[in-house]
Write an enzyme that holds these catalytic residues in place. Sequence first.
Site, PDB file in Angstrom:
ATOM      1  N   TYR A 210       0.987 -22.558  12.541  1.00  0.00           N
ATOM      2  CA  TYR A 210      -0.056 -21.555  12.800  1.00  0.00           C
ATOM      3  C   TYR A 210       0.413 -20.557  13.861  1.00  0.00           C
ATOM      4  CZ  TYR A 210      -4.676 -19.802  14.281  1.00  0.00           C
ATOM      5  OH  TYR A 210      -5.759 -19.014  14.600  1.00  0.00           O
TER       6      TYR A 210
ATOM      7  N   LYS B 191       0.838 -16.544  13.498  1.00  0.00           N
ATOM      8  CA  LYS B 191       0.040 -15.630  14.312  1.00  0.00           C
ATOM      9  C   LYS B 191       0.914 -14.735  15.186  1.00  0.00           C
ATOM     10  CE  LYS B 191      -4.186 -16.226  13.020  1.00  0.00           C
ATOM     11  NZ  LYS B 191      -4.815 -15.125  12.262  1.00  0.00           N
TER      12      LYS B 191
END
Length: 198
Positions: free
Chosen positions: A91, A95
């Site tokens: 993640y 991001k």
Amino acid sequence: KKTIDEFGQIDILINNAGYTWDAPVHKITDEQWDAMLNVHVKAPFQMIRESAPYFREPAKAERAEGKEVFRKIVNVSSTSGMFGNAGQANYSSGKLGVVGLTKTVAKEWGQFKVNVNAVAFGFVETRLPAAKENAGESIQLGIPEQMRQMANMLIPLGRPATPEEAAAPIFFLASPHSNYVHGQVLNITGGMFGGMAF
């Protein structure tokens, strides 16, 4: 195409799709890794690429007429991308990847008066912290209550953001008030930097 068919133009693109699929780095599967990079980097890239003619071509005509019309792209990042977060290598990588995409497109499309910016959220009270089902597999997204209480102590404002408070900076970046804000990442964290991220 649906937007063009219905409205004739695209003025604002918000890349906001996403979820988490956490595990320690040594346990992340290729499926988990690819899922996070696909939704957080590849999908915004594809949306921007497919929107290109509708942002760039009108701007060329406007420039020839001496007009300055701003259009907007806002990508959603996370403090996990900006500072890292245990259990979120996939993640976090996605991001932070969208930050690189944001800054690159800002440099390429500034000449077309397309403001390209990002917001990096800390802890926001949305569906993301709650467990949910995805593709027939249980992907636990919840934050344990002990961690939630710790977050309240670490956030200088003393609590997570509401969805409305998270939406406001996006609204600003999509508005004429941000016409000279370009290639930036706004950290929306209640004052929390580093350490715990969500």
